[in-house]
Design a protein around this motif. Structure first.
Motif, PDB file in Angstrom:
ATOM      1  N   TYR A 185      -3.718   3.756  -6.227  1.00  0.00           N
ATOM      2  CA  TYR A 185      -4.058   4.025  -5.056  1.00  0.00           C
ATOM      3  C   TYR A 185      -5.420   5.134  -5.089  1.00  0.00           C
ATOM      4  N   PRO A 242       0.911  -1.191  -0.017  1.00  0.00           N
ATOM      5  CA  PRO A 242      -0.112  -0.088   0.046  1.00  0.00           C
ATOM      6  C   PRO A 242       0.922   1.335  -0.089  1.00  0.00           C
ATOM      7  N   GLN A 255      -9.284   9.342  -1.995  1.00  0.00           N
ATOM      8  CA  GLN A 255      -7.989   9.057  -2.595  1.00  0.00           C
ATOM      9  C   GLN A 255      -6.990   9.612  -1.652  1.00  0.00           C
ATOM     10  N   VAL A 256      -5.854   8.698  -1.779  1.00  0.00           N
ATOM     11  CA  VAL A 256      -4.822   8.993  -0.712  1.00  0.00           C
ATOM     12  C   VAL A 256      -3.301   9.180  -1.458  1.00  0.00           C
ATOM     13  N   TRP A 303       4.520   4.330  -3.818  1.00  0.00           N
ATOM     14  CA  TRP A 303       3.489   5.546  -4.602  1.00  0.00           C
ATOM     15  C   TRP A 303       3.980   5.683  -6.181  1.00  0.00           C
ATOM     16  N   GLU A 363      -0.682  11.364  -3.573  1.00  0.00           N
ATOM     17  CA  GLU A 363      -0.449  12.641  -4.111  1.00  0.00           C
ATOM     18  C   GLU A 363      -0.688  12.782  -5.843  1.00  0.00           C
ATOM     19  N   ARG A 396      -9.919   0.056  -7.221  1.00  0.00           N
ATOM     20  CA  ARG A 396      -8.899  -0.707  -6.192  1.00  0.00           C
ATOM     21  C   ARG A 396      -9.826  -0.810  -5.043  1.00  0.00           C
ATOM     22  N   ARG A 397      -9.583  -2.143  -4.484  1.00  0.00           N
ATOM     23  CA  ARG A 397     -10.371  -2.580  -3.483  1.00  0.00           C
ATOM     24  C   ARG A 397      -9.143  -2.928  -2.004  1.00  0.00           C
ATOM     25  N   TRP A 398      -9.215  -2.163  -1.244  1.00  0.00           N
ATOM     26  CA  TRP A 398      -8.228  -2.253  -0.336  1.00  0.00           C
ATOM     27  C   TRP A 398      -8.220  -3.636   0.156  1.00  0.00           C
ATOM     28  N   SER A 399      -6.991  -4.323   0.291  1.00  0.00           N
ATOM     29  CA  SER A 399      -6.910  -5.598   1.172  1.00  0.00           C
ATOM     30  C   SER A 399      -6.062  -5.430   2.394  1.00  0.00           C
ATOM     31  N   ARG A 400      -5.741  -6.270   2.910  1.00  0.00           N
ATOM     32  CA  ARG A 400      -5.082  -6.375   4.170  1.00  0.00           C
ATOM     33  C   ARG A 400      -3.446  -5.891   3.873  1.00  0.00           C
TER      34      ARG A 400
END
Lengths: 70, 247
Positions: free
Chosen positions: A49, A16, A40-41, A19, A43, A54-58
């Motif tokens: 990202y 994650p 949005q995370v 960048w 820059e 996009r599906r966040w996973s662990r």
């Protein structure tokens, strides 16, 4: 850059916080679409990202915009 | 009467986000003259393969100050709004809490914190809501969003989670402002150094793109870090998006 997640989905292999790699991947991606602002995370506007697919996973995120890996 | 409204899971991959739905609800309440609404916060919930969210698993929450006798009409209005406006395939949930009338704010906050760390069931959410006297309802699909809605309310009430939906806007596109000037902004309760350094009101802060506040100790806090570039004369700068990710 991609691997299969535990459910066979396409997971970003660099985690994650890669960048530059996430921006590079999105720059070449035909499926990229910006997510809503509050999600949005990165820059870089065009970054995996920041993509609405996009599906966040662990460990990273799964891409729902591209086909699963063979 | 001060109430807390939280929603979750109103979107799908193609639709507008839950944050926009929250904004529309707040605006609708204002336009009807039913009350005033606070800023909206976004709260990240647990990321786990067993949780069937779309792409975020985040809840949106805001306070509303409504007239006496308006509670039930607000609940009805917002519920109907979610049923009408939520995306196809979504599982919207609505929580409306009255902090002054709740059995235990501490328990609601604890539930919110739990929902950030473990999988929680709909049954647990409904049981807790019932016990606390908090409204919780589902408005489509599986109604899975009730978990996030209740958690979002708990997290906002706890005052130590979440970040502002949207960003701080200033009358002019300032590049640098003093801490004292930033404190004049209606959405800024405090300016703090993320590393804990002391700030003075006359210190200059370089304002980045789309600055946001985060909720800390019940306050809307603008976090800053030591300025990377000294050319502007500022010793501090607002955090970049990626630095706000954990809030």
């Amino acid at each position: 850059m991609w691997r299969k997640d535990e459910r066979g989905g396409r997971e970003f292999a660099l985690g994650p916080e890669s960048w530059t790699a996430a921006a590079r991947s999105a720059s070449e991606c035909r499926a990229f679409a910006p997510d809503v602002e509050e999600e949005q995370v990165a820059e870089e506007e065009r970054s995996c990202y920041n993509c609405r697919f996009r599906r966040w996973s662990r460990a990273s995120f799964t891409c729902l915009g591209l086909p699963p890996l063979p | 009467m001060k109430i807390l409204i939280a929603i979750d899971d109103t979107d799908n991959l193609e639709s507008r986000g839950t944050g926009e739905i929250a904004s529309l609800i707040a605006e609708d309440l204002r336009q009807r003259g039913w009350g005033s609404c606070s800023f909206i916060t976004r709260h990240q919930l647990f990321v786990h393969p067993d949780i069937p969210y779309t792409s975020h698993n985040s809840a949106m929450c805001f306070f509303a100050d409504i007239g006496e006798g308006r509670l039930e009409p607000v609940i009805e209005l917002v519920g109907a709004f979610l049923e009408r406006e939520s995306a196809e395939g979504s599982d919207p949930g609505l929580c409306v809490a009255v902090p002054g009338a709740m059995a235990s704010a501490r328990e609601l906050s604890a539930f919110g914190r739990r929902a950030k760390q473990e999988v929680v069931t709909m049954e647990e959410a409904y049981q807790l809501a019932h016990r606390l006297g908090v409204h919780l309802s589902q408005h489509g699909g599986t109604g899975q969003g009730v978990i996030g809605a209740l958690a979002g309310a708990g997290l906002r009430l706890g005052g130590n989670d979440g970040r502002l939906k949207g960003s701080l806007e200033f009358a002019h596109p300032y590049r640098v402002l003093r801490v004292g000037e930033l404190l004049q902004h209606p959405l800024v309760d405090a300016v703090r150094c993320v590393a804990g350094g002391a700030l003075r009101e006359e210190d200059l802060v370089a304002i980045g793109e789309k600055p946001k506040t985060v909720l800390l100790d019940g306050a809307s806090v603008l976090l800053v870090s030591a300025a990377a570039e000294k050319g502007s004369g500022a010793c501090w700068q607002t955090l970049h998006r990626k630095q706000l990710r954990g809030y």
